[in-house]
Design a protein around this motif. Structure first.
Motif, PDB file in Angstrom:
ATOM      1  N   GLY A  93     -18.485 -29.520 -18.924  1.00  0.00           N
ATOM      2  CA  GLY A  93     -18.539 -28.664 -19.946  1.00  0.00           C
ATOM      3  C   GLY A  93     -17.613 -28.029 -20.607  1.00  0.00           C
ATOM      4  N   ILE A  94     -17.662 -26.747 -21.385  1.00  0.00           N
ATOM      5  CA  ILE A  94     -16.417 -25.839 -21.917  1.00  0.00           C
ATOM      6  C   ILE A  94     -16.512 -24.773 -21.397  1.00  0.00           C
ATOM      7  CG2 ILE A  94     -15.775 -24.952 -24.198  1.00  0.00           C
ATOM      8  CD1 ILE A  94     -15.848 -28.218 -23.957  1.00  0.00           C
ATOM      9  N   SER A 114     -10.520 -22.351 -25.649  1.00  0.00           N
ATOM     10  CA  SER A 114     -11.446 -23.022 -24.865  1.00  0.00           C
ATOM     11  C   SER A 114     -10.957 -24.165 -24.139  1.00  0.00           C
ATOM     12  CB  SER A 114     -12.401 -23.676 -26.150  1.00  0.00           C
ATOM     13  OG  SER A 114     -13.257 -22.810 -26.662  1.00  0.00           O
ATOM     14  N   VAL A 115     -11.491 -24.445 -23.125  1.00  0.00           N
ATOM     15  CA  VAL A 115     -10.973 -25.313 -22.039  1.00  0.00           C
ATOM     16  C   VAL A 115     -12.167 -26.508 -21.801  1.00  0.00           C
ATOM     17  CG1 VAL A 115     -10.189 -26.162 -19.653  1.00  0.00           C
ATOM     18  CG2 VAL A 115      -9.605 -23.651 -20.817  1.00  0.00           C
ATOM     19  N   SER A 116     -11.824 -27.839 -22.068  1.00  0.00           N
ATOM     20  CA  SER A 116     -12.562 -28.803 -22.111  1.00  0.00           C
ATOM     21  C   SER A 116     -12.502 -29.377 -20.326  1.00  0.00           C
ATOM     22  CB  SER A 116     -12.537 -30.017 -23.227  1.00  0.00           C
ATOM     23  OG  SER A 116     -13.318 -31.007 -22.648  1.00  0.00           O
ATOM     24  N   VAL A 117     -13.597 -29.247 -19.761  1.00  0.00           N
ATOM     25  CA  VAL A 117     -13.735 -29.804 -18.392  1.00  0.00           C
ATOM     26  C   VAL A 117     -13.902 -31.403 -18.337  1.00  0.00           C
ATOM     27  CG1 VAL A 117     -14.604 -29.912 -16.058  1.00  0.00           C
ATOM     28  CG2 VAL A 117     -14.343 -27.786 -17.456  1.00  0.00           C
ATOM     29  N   ASP A 118     -13.196 -32.311 -18.299  1.00  0.00           N
ATOM     30  CA  ASP A 118     -13.113 -33.751 -18.512  1.00  0.00           C
ATOM     31  C   ASP A 118     -12.138 -34.437 -17.680  1.00  0.00           C
ATOM     32  OD1 ASP A 118     -13.269 -36.057 -19.590  1.00  0.00           O
ATOM     33  OD2 ASP A 118     -12.619 -35.665 -21.638  1.00  0.00           O
ATOM     34  N   ALA A 119     -12.933 -35.239 -16.549  1.00  0.00           N
ATOM     35  CA  ALA A 119     -11.921 -35.907 -15.524  1.00  0.00           C
ATOM     36  C   ALA A 119     -11.439 -37.095 -16.209  1.00  0.00           C
ATOM     37  CB  ALA A 119     -13.019 -36.344 -14.572  1.00  0.00           C
ATOM     38  N   ALA A 120     -11.469 -37.638 -17.483  1.00  0.00           N
ATOM     39  CA  ALA A 120     -11.286 -38.687 -17.918  1.00  0.00           C
ATOM     40  C   ALA A 120      -9.652 -38.377 -18.617  1.00  0.00           C
ATOM     41  CB  ALA A 120     -11.823 -39.195 -18.908  1.00  0.00           C
ATOM     42  N   GLN A 121      -9.191 -37.121 -18.616  1.00  0.00           N
ATOM     43  CA  GLN A 121      -8.057 -36.550 -19.290  1.00  0.00           C
ATOM     44  C   GLN A 121      -7.111 -36.508 -18.202  1.00  0.00           C
ATOM     45  OE1 GLN A 121      -7.658 -36.476 -22.416  1.00  0.00           O
ATOM     46  NE2 GLN A 121      -9.931 -36.903 -22.552  1.00  0.00           N
ATOM     47  N   PHE A 122      -7.301 -36.896 -16.910  1.00  0.00           N
ATOM     48  CA  PHE A 122      -6.406 -36.863 -15.791  1.00  0.00           C
ATOM     49  C   PHE A 122      -6.121 -38.255 -14.984  1.00  0.00           C
ATOM     50  CE2 PHE A 122      -7.984 -32.811 -16.843  1.00  0.00           C
ATOM     51  CZ  PHE A 122      -6.787 -31.722 -16.772  1.00  0.00           C
ATOM     52  N   LEU A 123      -5.143 -38.231 -14.328  1.00  0.00           N
ATOM     53  CA  LEU A 123      -4.730 -39.264 -13.334  1.00  0.00           C
ATOM     54  C   LEU A 123      -4.251 -38.573 -11.839  1.00  0.00           C
ATOM     55  CD1 LEU A 123      -3.202 -41.894 -15.693  1.00  0.00           C
ATOM     56  CD2 LEU A 123      -5.422 -42.171 -14.760  1.00  0.00           C
ATOM     57  N   PHE A 124      -4.320 -39.381 -11.052  1.00  0.00           N
ATOM     58  CA  PHE A 124      -3.803 -39.019  -9.682  1.00  0.00           C
ATOM     59  C   PHE A 124      -2.889 -39.838  -9.018  1.00  0.00           C
ATOM     60  CE2 PHE A 124      -7.529 -36.636 -10.652  1.00  0.00           C
ATOM     61  CZ  PHE A 124      -7.610 -35.326 -10.074  1.00  0.00           C
TER      62      PHE A 124
END
Length: 222
Positions: A93-94, A114-124
């Motif tokens: 969500g937001i 506003s902060v978008s919660v989105d796993a697709a924007q991150f790498l590890f």
């Protein structure tokens, strides 16, 4: 790439407040917001979060000390003594962030975005991981060379560095006045973020000089 919601930014000033780089001007007074700005917001560091991981970003405000921070939202959010905003991101969500800042003279500034919660924007990346990972939190890459510079599918993403020592690819720029620079271009990741609660060291030996950068969760290289 960074989702559209990342540009949903508001910064408002009360009496005596002024934004250092406001979206559309500011009031008079001695209180200034240095960070975040519209420029740092557009890079995305402030406006995306990984599900379930602590979100932490620095707030830099110039005003008469002490400064008082009131986090109106999200619930459970807090600003520590160093001006770092922290909260645990939800699973999706937001998240609307709204913070009032008051200095000792009573000048006020309100920050909202506003902060978008989105796993697709991150790498590890985890230096202790096995090779062959896909960069997700459960199968991280092993080295920075897997994502930078200019590797396919990584442009515009943020990279969490797990604890340990990370070797940089041998692509640092020619030193300027004795300082080595890291250049991240438009085809590269947006930046590197230290995983919360862990200490990541970026280590590089260049031209016989040992250059070490220490990365914390409230700081990113980009």
């Amino acid at each position: 790439m960074i989702p559209t919601v990342a540009t949903d930014i508001q910064m408002r000033c009360g009496a005596g407040g002024v934004l250092e780089h406001p979206p559309g001007g500011g009031g008079a007074g001695n209180m200034r917001v240095i960070q975040p700005t519209t420029r740092s917001m557009s890079a995305g560091r402030y406006t995306v979060a990984y599900p379930g991981i602590e979100y932490s970003v620095p707030l830099a405000v110039v005003g008469k000390l002490p400064l008082t921070y009131t986090v109106n939202s999200p619930a459970g959010g807090s600003v520590d003594s160093k001006g770092v905003l922290r909260f645990i991101a939800p699973t999706s969500g937001i998240v609307d962030v709204d913070i009032d800042i008051v200095d000792a003279d009573g000048a006020t500034v309100n920050l909202a975005w506003s902060v978008s919660v989105d796993a697709a924007q991150f790498l590890f990346i985890d230096p202790a991981a096995a090779t062959g990972g896909d960069g997700t939190i459960n199968a991280p890459y092993q080295q920075i060379a897997d994502v930078w510079p200019g590797n396919a599918g990584t442009a515009g993403k943020f990279v969490y560095l797990r604890g340990g020592t990370h070797q940089m690819p041998d692509t640092l720029d020619v030193p300027y006045r004795g300082t080595y620079h890291i250049t991240i271009g438009t085809a590269d990741v947006e930046g590197f973020i230290g995983y919360p609660g862990e200490s990541a060291v970026i280590d590089q030996l260049v031209a016989g000089k040992h250059v070490t950068f220490r990365v914390f969760s409230r700081f990113f290289i980009g």
